[in-house]
Design a protein around this motif. Structure first.
Motif, PDB file in Angstrom:
ATOM      1  N   VAL A   1       0.840  -1.204   0.000  1.00 24.02           N
ATOM      2  CA  VAL A   1       0.000   0.000   0.000  1.00 24.02           C
ATOM      3  C   VAL A   1       0.873   1.251   0.000  1.00 24.02           C
ATOM      4  O   VAL A   1       0.624   2.207  -0.743  1.00 24.02           O
ATOM      5  CB  VAL A   1      -0.972   0.002   1.205  1.00 24.02           C
ATOM      6  CG1 VAL A   1      -1.719   1.327   1.294  1.00 24.02           C
ATOM      7  CG2 VAL A   1      -1.954  -1.161   1.096  1.00 24.02           C
ATOM      8  N   LEU A   2       1.925   1.250   0.799  1.00 22.63           N
ATOM      9  CA  LEU A   2       2.820   2.403   0.855  1.00 22.63           C
ATOM     10  C   LEU A   2       3.506   2.625  -0.491  1.00 22.63           C
ATOM     11  O   LEU A   2       3.647   3.762  -0.943  1.00 22.63           O
ATOM     12  CB  LEU A   2       3.849   2.211   1.968  1.00 22.63           C
ATOM     13  CG  LEU A   2       4.822   3.359   2.223  1.00 22.63           C
ATOM     14  CD1 LEU A   2       4.102   4.694   2.417  1.00 22.63           C
ATOM     15  CD2 LEU A   2       5.692   3.036   3.441  1.00 22.63           C
ATOM     16  N   GLN A   3       3.892   1.561  -1.158  1.00 19.80           N
ATOM     17  CA  GLN A   3       4.491   1.713  -2.485  1.00 19.80           C
ATOM     18  C   GLN A   3       3.476   2.267  -3.489  1.00 19.80           C
ATOM     19  O   GLN A   3       3.822   3.080  -4.336  1.00 19.80           O
ATOM     20  CB  GLN A   3       5.070   0.386  -2.969  1.00 19.80           C
ATOM     21  CG  GLN A   3       6.322   0.020  -2.211  1.00 19.80           C
ATOM     22  CD  GLN A   3       6.953  -1.262  -2.696  1.00 19.80           C
ATOM     23  OE1 GLN A   3       6.705  -1.724  -3.796  1.00 19.80           O
ATOM     24  NE2 GLN A   3       7.800  -1.847  -1.867  1.00 19.80           N
ATOM     25  N   ARG A   4       2.217   1.857  -3.376  1.00 20.24           N
ATOM     26  CA  ARG A   4       1.183   2.433  -4.250  1.00 20.24           C
ATOM     27  C   ARG A   4       1.018   3.922  -3.966  1.00 20.24           C
ATOM     28  O   ARG A   4       0.891   4.734  -4.883  1.00 20.24           O
ATOM     29  CB  ARG A   4      -0.161   1.717  -4.075  1.00 20.24           C
ATOM     30  CG  ARG A   4      -1.265   2.322  -4.971  1.00 20.24           C
ATOM     31  CD  ARG A   4      -2.607   1.654  -4.769  1.00 20.24           C
ATOM     32  NE  ARG A   4      -3.045   1.540  -3.401  1.00 20.24           N
ATOM     33  CZ  ARG A   4      -3.617   2.511  -2.695  1.00 20.24           C
ATOM     34  NH1 ARG A   4      -3.805   3.707  -3.213  1.00 20.24           N
ATOM     35  NH2 ARG A   4      -3.997   2.303  -1.452  1.00 20.24           N
ATOM     36  N   LEU A   5       1.051   4.302  -2.699  1.00 17.17           N
ATOM     37  CA  LEU A   5       0.931   5.712  -2.342  1.00 17.17           C
ATOM     38  C   LEU A   5       2.114   6.521  -2.882  1.00 17.17           C
ATOM     39  O   LEU A   5       1.949   7.675  -3.286  1.00 17.17           O
ATOM     40  CB  LEU A   5       0.818   5.878  -0.823  1.00 17.17           C
ATOM     41  CG  LEU A   5      -0.485   5.343  -0.205  1.00 17.17           C
ATOM     42  CD1 LEU A   5      -0.393   5.356   1.312  1.00 17.17           C
ATOM     43  CD2 LEU A   5      -1.674   6.147  -0.696  1.00 17.17           C
ATOM     44  N   LEU A   6       3.293   5.922  -2.889  1.00 10.49           N
ATOM     45  CA  LEU A   6       4.453   6.582  -3.515  1.00 10.49           C
ATOM     46  C   LEU A   6       4.205   6.753  -5.014  1.00 10.49           C
ATOM     47  O   LEU A   6       4.475   7.811  -5.575  1.00 10.49           O
ATOM     48  CB  LEU A   6       5.722   5.767  -3.273  1.00 10.49           C
ATOM     49  CG  LEU A   6       6.295   5.829  -1.864  1.00 10.49           C
ATOM     50  CD1 LEU A   6       7.307   4.715  -1.637  1.00 10.49           C
ATOM     51  CD2 LEU A   6       6.931   7.194  -1.613  1.00 10.49           C
ATOM     52  N   TRP A   7       3.708   5.713  -5.658  1.00 12.49           N
ATOM     53  CA  TRP A   7       3.428   5.768  -7.095  1.00 12.49           C
ATOM     54  C   TRP A   7       2.420   6.875  -7.404  1.00 12.49           C
ATOM     55  O   TRP A   7       2.558   7.603  -8.383  1.00 12.49           O
ATOM     56  CB  TRP A   7       2.910   4.419  -7.575  1.00 12.49           C
ATOM     57  CG  TRP A   7       2.567   4.414  -9.027  1.00 12.49           C
ATOM     58  CD1 TRP A   7       1.323   4.497  -9.579  1.00 12.49           C
ATOM     59  CD2 TRP A   7       3.487   4.353 -10.127  1.00 12.49           C
ATOM     60  NE1 TRP A   7       1.415   4.480 -10.946  1.00 12.49           N
ATOM     61  CE2 TRP A   7       2.729   4.396 -11.312  1.00 12.49           C
ATOM     62  CE3 TRP A   7       4.875   4.268 -10.210  1.00 12.49           C
ATOM     63  CZ2 TRP A   7       3.313   4.353 -12.572  1.00 12.49           C
ATOM     64  CZ3 TRP A   7       5.453   4.217 -11.470  1.00 12.49           C
ATOM     65  CH2 TRP A   7       4.676   4.265 -12.629  1.00 12.49           C
ATOM     66  N   GLU A   8       1.414   6.990  -6.574  1.00 10.12           N
ATOM     67  CA  GLU A   8       0.363   7.999  -6.775  1.00 10.12           C
ATOM     68  C   GLU A   8       0.789   9.385  -6.301  1.00 10.12           C
ATOM     69  O   GLU A   8       0.021  10.335  -6.410  1.00 10.12           O
ATOM     70  CB  GLU A   8      -0.908   7.578  -6.025  1.00 10.12           C
ATOM     71  CG  GLU A   8      -1.544   6.333  -6.580  1.00 10.12           C
ATOM     72  CD  GLU A   8      -2.698   5.839  -5.732  1.00 10.12           C
ATOM     73  OE1 GLU A   8      -2.890   6.322  -4.590  1.00 10.12           O
ATOM     74  OE2 GLU A   8      -3.417   4.939  -6.212  1.00 10.12           O
ATOM     75  N   ARG A   9       1.967   9.499  -5.748  1.00 10.48           N
ATOM     76  CA  ARG A   9       2.535  10.751  -5.246  1.00 10.48           C
ATOM     77  C   ARG A   9       1.765  11.324  -4.063  1.00 10.48           C
ATOM     78  O   ARG A   9       1.758  12.527  -3.821  1.00 10.48           O
ATOM     79  CB  ARG A   9       2.658  11.779  -6.365  1.00 10.48           C
ATOM     80  CG  ARG A   9       3.586  11.334  -7.460  1.00 10.48           C
ATOM     81  CD  ARG A   9       3.759  12.418  -8.490  1.00 10.48           C
ATOM     82  NE  ARG A   9       4.457  11.875  -9.638  1.00 10.48           N
ATOM     83  CZ  ARG A   9       4.134  12.124 -10.885  1.00 10.48           C
ATOM     84  NH1 ARG A   9       3.154  12.939 -11.167  1.00 10.48           N
ATOM     85  NH2 ARG A   9       4.808  11.590 -11.854  1.00 10.48           N
TER      86      ARG A   9
END
Length: 107
Positions: free
Chosen positions: A79-87
């Motif tokens: 989830v944290l990596q997705r949040l990084l991807w989504e900025r």
């Protein structure tokens, strides 16, 4: 440089505009490729808002510490990596993404 010239010739022959971008650091590209793998992760445990709240309360926090704050740290990592991807969360792209990388809310 020959590859770039060849690509330029192909683009020219097709009538395509093109640009050559250089200078991306390897850590940045490695991090982008890493977080891209979780770009479409779904959040069945509703960790998204809890991660954002944690970062709002605590400020910049090591990646591993954010994940460890949850019952399912491996899932929190995705989830944290997705949040990084989504900025929605930021990280320094001048270094590889590792457990001790500081993550924070943008700005």
């Amino acid at each position: 440089m020959q590859d770039a010239a060849a690509i330029g010739e192909v683009c020219l022959s097709r009538g395509w505009e093109h640009s050559l971008v250089v200078g991306y650091s390897l850590p940045a590209m490695t991090t982008v490729e890493t977080i891209e793998t979780h770009a479409t992760s779904t959040d069945h445990l509703d960790y998204t808002n809890r991660i954002l709240d944690l970062l709002e309360d605590d400020g910049p926090t090591p990646f591993v510490d954010v994940c460890a704050a949850f019952d399912a740290p491996v899932f929190a990592r995705a989830v944290l990596q997705r949040l990084l991807w989504e900025r929605q969360v930021s990280v320094d792209l001048n270094a590889p993404l590792e457990d001790w990388s500081l993550v924070a809310l943008p700005g």
